[in-house]
Write a protein that holds these residues in place. Structure first.
Motif, PDB file in Angstrom:
ATOM      1  N   GLU A  20       0.828  -1.205   0.000  1.00 58.06           N
ATOM      2  CA  GLU A  20       0.000   0.000   0.000  1.00 58.06           C
ATOM      3  C   GLU A  20       0.865   1.258   0.000  1.00 58.06           C
ATOM      4  O   GLU A  20       0.564   2.230  -0.722  1.00 58.06           O
ATOM      5  N   ILE A  21       1.931   1.248   0.782  1.00 57.76           N
ATOM      6  CA  ILE A  21       2.827   2.408   0.817  1.00 57.76           C
ATOM      7  C   ILE A  21       3.532   2.578  -0.524  1.00 57.76           C
ATOM      8  O   ILE A  21       3.657   3.698  -1.034  1.00 57.76           O
ATOM      9  N   GLU A  22       4.000   1.478  -1.100  1.00 52.42           N
ATOM     10  CA  GLU A  22       4.657   1.547  -2.414  1.00 52.42           C
ATOM     11  C   GLU A  22       3.696   2.079  -3.477  1.00 52.42           C
ATOM     12  O   GLU A  22       4.098   2.860  -4.348  1.00 52.42           O
ATOM     13  N   PHE A  23       2.427   1.687  -3.394  1.00 51.52           N
ATOM     14  CA  PHE A  23       1.417   2.189  -4.327  1.00 51.52           C
ATOM     15  C   PHE A  23       1.290   3.707  -4.216  1.00 51.52           C
ATOM     16  O   PHE A  23       1.290   4.429  -5.232  1.00 51.52           O
ATOM     17  N   LEU A  24       1.212   4.223  -3.000  1.00 47.36           N
ATOM     18  CA  LEU A  24       1.074   5.665  -2.798  1.00 47.36           C
ATOM     19  C   LEU A  24       2.287   6.434  -3.311  1.00 47.36           C
ATOM     20  O   LEU A  24       2.149   7.412  -4.049  1.00 47.36           O
ATOM     21  N   VAL A  25       3.477   5.990  -2.926  1.00 47.61           N
ATOM     22  CA  VAL A  25       4.693   6.717  -3.293  1.00 47.61           C
ATOM     23  C   VAL A  25       4.917   6.663  -4.798  1.00 47.61           C
ATOM     24  O   VAL A  25       5.211   7.692  -5.430  1.00 47.61           O
ATOM     25  N   HIS A  26       4.784   5.482  -5.386  1.00 46.07           N
ATOM     26  CA  HIS A  26       5.026   5.343  -6.827  1.00 46.07           C
ATOM     27  C   HIS A  26       4.041   6.189  -7.635  1.00 46.07           C
ATOM     28  O   HIS A  26       4.453   6.940  -8.538  1.00 46.07           O
ATOM     29  N   ASN A  27       2.769   6.088  -7.324  1.00 44.56           N
ATOM     30  CA  ASN A  27       1.764   6.792  -8.136  1.00 44.56           C
ATOM     31  C   ASN A  27       1.787   8.301  -7.909  1.00 44.56           C
ATOM     32  O   ASN A  27       1.515   9.064  -8.839  1.00 44.56           O
ATOM     33  N   PHE A  28       2.150   8.738  -6.710  1.00 43.94           N
ATOM     34  CA  PHE A  28       2.294  10.175  -6.504  1.00 43.94           C
ATOM     35  C   PHE A  28       3.490  10.714  -7.281  1.00 43.94           C
ATOM     36  O   PHE A  28       3.409  11.761  -7.924  1.00 43.94           O
ATOM     37  N   THR A  29       4.596   9.985  -7.251  1.00 44.02           N
ATOM     38  CA  THR A  29       5.798  10.412  -7.980  1.00 44.02           C
ATOM     39  C   THR A  29       5.528  10.476  -9.481  1.00 44.02           C
ATOM     40  O   THR A  29       6.019  11.377 -10.177  1.00 44.02           O
ATOM     41  N   GLN A  30       4.734   9.532  -9.977  1.00 48.24           N
ATOM     42  CA  GLN A  30       4.424   9.484 -11.407  1.00 48.24           C
ATOM     43  C   GLN A  30       3.327  10.462 -11.817  1.00 48.24           C
ATOM     44  O   GLN A  30       3.013  10.598 -13.005  1.00 48.24           O
ATOM     45  N   GLY A  31       2.722  11.145 -10.848  1.00 51.20           N
ATOM     46  CA  GLY A  31       1.687  12.121 -11.164  1.00 51.20           C
ATOM     47  C   GLY A  31       0.291  11.554 -11.252  1.00 51.20           C
ATOM     48  O   GLY A  31      -0.644  12.238 -11.699  1.00 51.20           O
TER      49      GLY A  31
END
Length: 445
Positions: A20-31
């Motif tokens: 869940e944390i990886e999902f948040l960080v990755h998708n926020f970084t990717q916009g």
């Protein structure tokens, strides 16, 4: 997986999984996640916190958001040092050549100053000709050749942190230990160090004003480093008054050189010896703290650390003559000696107020793109607990623009408090945090 569900989960006090944390960080970084949702998540973390596993997973997800530096081509154990930011804190300029002279490679990426805290890269650029940008190949080659290199941070490291911090800065969520710890440790881990020594500041001039909060931050960062496979130790040091006597880029370089020359003792030298001792311990160059400190003290006294500083300056195209001729550093046109306006013991020397005075003079930047004046700043002529007579020189201001002086003097007046009765000096170091927990510090004589 929906972002809204994860915000609600954290808001309600539940722990998030690694995925869940990886999902948040990755998708926020990717916009793919808008700012307002990440801001809501940061606020949920601010109020609900994160456990150690969550904080480590957040840190590693941020590490993996961009490039990482592979330093395995460098011979020896790479030990990095990080300070949480202070005033007159020039330890890196002392530590880098000192630790390298002990045979421990120092491959350091440092930042620029923002606000009232100085940046190592700005300070080094006070040395005529000094280059702070090297290619990765040149960086590694220099460390293998002379044992030390200090350069500016790569812009490609941890892009998630840059985006998240920009939101925290404008949403009142900077002051969160899990978010602070993950921000700092993600950059240290991505930079390739095998061991990390942290200098966590506490006091009026530090980000963590409360000592217990500073210990908690240290424990969190040591926990992250340990879980990430990095030997990590933290020193909690005092920032209720400036560490050194000089505040301002060229002035701080001068003081660091004077420490390396053996001309200056005091807190800057002692903290450098303490941090450096843990660095060479982590690299396996000493069997215990006492031996490590003895090695470094000898290197200072024999001026071998000064010789290593000369190698560093020459390797990065600076003028090594500055080590023997300090007037080659940028010089301010004006100088004003401020005398004590009361008699008594110095009860308070507000580090933040003096840092702001130096910033007003031009030594710091209010925004990351602002220009700074390398020559200006101030020197304090005493420490907490020292006795001052009326009209005795208290500090010296170095300036290039007289119009800035009035505002700087307002901060100077706020910074000093006198007491008729004797005042105890602050401890320099409050303790140490290792993977075993909190420990007392007995490195100071």
């Amino acid at each position: 997986m929906r972002t809204t569900d994860l915000i609600i989960k954290k808001r309600n006090g539940y722990s998030l999984t690694k995925e869940e944390i990886e999902f948040l960080v990755h998708n926020f970084t990717q916009g793919n996640i808008p700012d307002y949702q990440m801001a809501a998540f940061c606020m949920a973390v601010y109020f609900r916190g994160m456990d150690m596993e969550e904080t480590t997973n957040l840190t590693l997800a941020m590490v993996n958001s961009g490039e990482t530096i592979d330093l395995t081509a460098i011979k020896g154990t790479i030990v990095d040092k990080h300070s949480t930011g202070g005033v007159a804190d020039t330890t890196t300029l002392v530590l880098a050549p000192l630790v390298a002279a002990a045979g421990v490679p120092v491959a350091k990426m440092s930042g620029r100053g923002l606000g009232h805290t100085g940046g190592t890269i700005d300070k080094l650029e006070s040395i005529p000709g000094f280059h702070t940008i090297l290619s990765k190949e040149a960086f590694i080659e220099q460390v293998n050749k002379i044992g030390v290199a200090v350069v500016g941070q790569s812009g490609a490291l941890v892009p998630a942190d840059k985006k998240i911090y920009a939101l925290r800065d404008v949403t009142g969520t900077v002051d969160s230990i899990p978010l602070i710890a993950s921000s700092i440790m993600s950059k240290k881990i991505a930079a390739g160090a095998q061991a990390i020594v942290l200098d966590v500041k506490t006091g009026s001039g530090a980000f963590m004003k409360d000592t217990e909060e500073a210990f908690r931050l240290a424990e969190t960062m040591v926990g992250i480093g340990t879980r990430a496979g990095r030997e990590t130790v933290a020193i909690i040091s005092d920032m209720n008054e400036p560490l050194g006597s000089a505040i301002g880029n060229a002035l701080e370089v001068q003081e660091a050189i004077e420490v390396l020359q053996g001309k200056v003792s005091g807190p800057l030298r002692e903290l450098s010896l303490g941090l450096g001792s843990y660095m060479i311990l982590a690299a396996g160059k000493a069997k215990d703290f006492a031996e490590a400190k003895g090695i470094l003290t000898g290197l200072l006294e024999e001026r071998r650390a000064l010789a290593k500083m000369k190698e560093l300056i020459e390797a990065q195209h600076g003028n090594p003559e500055v080590l023997e001729n300090l007037t080659l550093l940028p010089q301010a046109r004006g100088k004003l000696i401020v005398k004590a306006w009361a008699e008594g013991y110095l009860a308070e020397i507000d580090a933040q107020a003096l840092g702001l005075a130096a910033m007003v003079l031009g030594a710091g930047r209010e925004t990351k793109d602002a220009a700074i004046d390398l020559a200006v700043g101030l020197k304090v002529h005493g420490r907490r607990g020292d006795y001052f007579k009326l009209d005795q020189p208290l500090l010296t201001l170095y300036y290039n623009e007289e119009k800035r002086m009035a505002e700087a003097m307002k901060y100077v007046r706020e910074a000093f408090t006198f007491s008729p009765s004797k005042v105890e000096k602050n401890p320099l170091i409050y303790g140490v945090v290792t993977k075993k927990g909190r420990e007392s510090y007995n490195g100071l004589l």
